[in-house]
Structure formats: structure tokens, C-alpha cells
Design a protein around this motif. Sequence first.
Motif, PDB file in Angstrom:
ATOM      1  N   ASN A 238      -2.053  -0.297  -7.586  1.00 44.80           N
ATOM      2  CA  ASN A 238      -2.917  -0.423  -8.757  1.00 44.80           C
ATOM      3  C   ASN A 238      -2.621  -1.716  -9.527  1.00 44.80           C
ATOM      4  O   ASN A 238      -3.530  -2.384 -10.026  1.00 44.80           O
ATOM      5  CB  ASN A 238      -2.754   0.777  -9.679  1.00 44.80           C
ATOM      6  CG  ASN A 238      -3.402   2.032  -9.116  1.00 44.80           C
ATOM      7  OD1 ASN A 238      -4.287   1.957  -8.268  1.00 44.80           O
ATOM      8  ND2 ASN A 238      -2.958   3.196  -9.575  1.00 44.80           N
TER       9      ASN A 238
ATOM     10  N   ASN B 196      -3.865  -4.763  -7.248  1.00 44.05           N
ATOM     11  CA  ASN B 196      -5.212  -4.744  -6.690  1.00 44.05           C
ATOM     12  C   ASN B 196      -6.010  -6.009  -7.006  1.00 44.05           C
ATOM     13  O   ASN B 196      -6.618  -6.615  -6.110  1.00 44.05           O
ATOM     14  CB  ASN B 196      -5.970  -3.514  -7.195  1.00 44.05           C
ATOM     15  CG  ASN B 196      -7.289  -3.328  -6.476  1.00 44.05           C
ATOM     16  OD1 ASN B 196      -7.338  -2.839  -5.355  1.00 44.05           O
ATOM     17  ND2 ASN B 196      -8.377  -3.724  -7.113  1.00 44.05           N
TER      18      ASN B 196
ATOM     19  N   LYS C 155       1.169   3.949  -4.806  1.00 48.36           N
ATOM     20  CA  LYS C 155      -0.106   3.911  -5.511  1.00 48.36           C
ATOM     21  C   LYS C 155       0.028   3.109  -6.800  1.00 48.36           C
ATOM     22  O   LYS C 155      -0.874   2.334  -7.155  1.00 48.36           O
ATOM     23  CB  LYS C 155      -0.579   5.331  -5.815  1.00 48.36           C
ATOM     24  CG  LYS C 155      -1.964   5.389  -6.432  1.00 48.36           C
ATOM     25  CD  LYS C 155      -2.437   6.822  -6.603  1.00 48.36           C
ATOM     26  CE  LYS C 155      -3.842   6.859  -7.197  1.00 48.36           C
ATOM     27  NZ  LYS C 155      -4.332   8.256  -7.362  1.00 48.36           N
ATOM     28  N   LYS C 156       1.153   3.274  -7.498  1.00 43.98           N
ATOM     29  CA  LYS C 156       1.366   2.545  -8.740  1.00 43.98           C
ATOM     30  C   LYS C 156       1.434   1.043  -8.475  1.00 43.98           C
ATOM     31  O   LYS C 156       0.838   0.239  -9.204  1.00 43.98           O
ATOM     32  CB  LYS C 156       2.653   3.021  -9.416  1.00 43.98           C
ATOM     33  CG  LYS C 156       2.923   2.368 -10.763  1.00 43.98           C
ATOM     34  CD  LYS C 156       4.167   2.947 -11.418  1.00 43.98           C
ATOM     35  CE  LYS C 156       4.405   2.321 -12.790  1.00 43.98           C
ATOM     36  NZ  LYS C 156       5.617   2.880 -13.441  1.00 43.98           N
TER      37      LYS C 156
ATOM     38  N   TYR D 245       0.799  -1.220   0.000  1.00 41.54           N
ATOM     39  CA  TYR D 245       0.000   0.000   0.000  1.00 41.54           C
ATOM     40  C   TYR D 245       0.838   1.281   0.000  1.00 41.54           C
ATOM     41  O   TYR D 245       0.291   2.377  -0.054  1.00 41.54           O
ATOM     42  CB  TYR D 245      -0.942   0.014   1.208  1.00 41.54           C
ATOM     43  CG  TYR D 245      -0.251  -0.237   2.530  1.00 41.54           C
ATOM     44  CD1 TYR D 245       0.473   0.754   3.181  1.00 41.54           C
ATOM     45  CD2 TYR D 245      -0.331  -1.495   3.135  1.00 41.54           C
ATOM     46  CE1 TYR D 245       1.103   0.511   4.397  1.00 41.54           C
ATOM     47  CE2 TYR D 245       0.296  -1.750   4.339  1.00 41.54           C
ATOM     48  CZ  TYR D 245       1.014  -0.737   4.961  1.00 41.54           C
ATOM     49  OH  TYR D 245       1.657  -0.992   6.155  1.00 41.54           O
TER      50      TYR D 245
END
Length: 238
Positions: free
Chosen positions: A157, A160, A153-154, A150
Motif C-alpha cells: 500500500n 503502490n 499488504k501494508k 508484494y
Amino acid sequence: MSGPTTVADQILQFNEELAKTTLELPPGFAVINPFSGPQKERVHEVTTAFYRKYYDDDRPRRLVLGSSPARRGTAVTGVPFEDATLLEKETGVDVGGYAVSRPSAGFLHDVIRRYGGREKFYSDFVMSFVCPLGLVKTNAQGGEANYNYYESKKLLNLLNSFLVKSLERQLAFGIDASVCYCIGSSGNFSFLSKVNEGQRFFKKIVPLEHPRFITQYNGGRTEEFTEKYLSALRGEGD
């Protein structure tokens, strides 16, 4: 056979699936996969002995979820939150030359002992991870450091879909989804809560501070946090 019938069967099959899993990561990141790495035969031996000992039944259990395996912890043994030294001592499983002792495992060892011991604890809980494969960030010199899914962000993504599918897969262990315990009360809890809003995997998620946060930065409050863990795991105050 028609398929896995015990919790041990389910977990060991999941580990076999993880052994075949590859993840696309940004440059500078790498996966630590104990089930396909250089120690995979030892990990298979250790995990099989461990899960056959404690999970060879179909009893519903609750999940205790950390973020991901540490490269010197679960990546060594394949058993979540069990360092090699304690694993060999407490279960009688021969871990061989991979003994790595970690403060986080020591804290949880005490929680488990005070809960009633390993037989009782593992009959009530399955310890695992939101991201069941370890992640490391590499520097220019090739050095590696543990990394949380976490924190980027990349990275999140890209992962996920894998994370959501892994959670869904672990619920197939016959999990009691009335409550999930989340080790890591910030980023890990935030992501798990967000996923749960859409997927409704669990009726309730209880955040617990990470043992590393407790042992490294709040050593004087260890008893307080131990009691918090025990109260939560026993369902006190629900």
C-alpha cells in the motif's frame, strides 16, 4: 541538448532519479539503493559502460520485469540480473572488488547465450524491475534478507504509487509495449496484471518462473524452463 535521445540516455537518467528517491517503509524494512549507496561511484561507472555499450540507440525494446533488485545481485552492480562476475567477463566492464556470483544470473546467462548472445538479446530487451529499488527485512540482530514488495499488504500500500510511476517512467524508454515478460509467475505477475488492468501499459503480460525457483527447487527441469523462456522471448505460439 533537448534531453535524452537514446535508450541508454533514458535508463541512465532514470537511475539518477532513483538515486534521489526516498521511500517511506514500515519499521523493520529498509531500502537497498545501489545508485546512492556506498558503492554509488562504482555503480555509476559500471552502469554507464554497460548501457552505452548495449543501448546507445533508439531501438524499441520489450521489457523483462523482475520484482526488485537483490541485495547481493543488482544492488552490487546496478545492472538488473547481471551478477558482477558475469558482467565483467561478458562485457569487459571492470567491476573491481564486488564480484558476487548468483545462480539466478547463471540461468539467465544461459538463456541469453542461447537466444543469440548479449548483443542480440540486449538489442531486443530491457531487463528491469517492477520495484526498481531493493527491499530488505531486518531482524532484531540487524541481519538483512531480501524481501518482495508484494509479500506485505501494508508495504504494498505504501509503495503502490511509486511502483506505478516507475512502470510508467520505464515505458518512456521507447518500450515496445505489445508484450511484457514478468519474471515471477505468482506475486509479481499478480500485481503487474492488476496494475495493467487499470493502466493498460501492455497489451500482453507473459509470466515466467523466477530463476531462483528453477535453480533451487527444480534443478532437474532446468532445460525445460530454459526452453520455456526462449519460446516466450522469441514470440513462439503468439
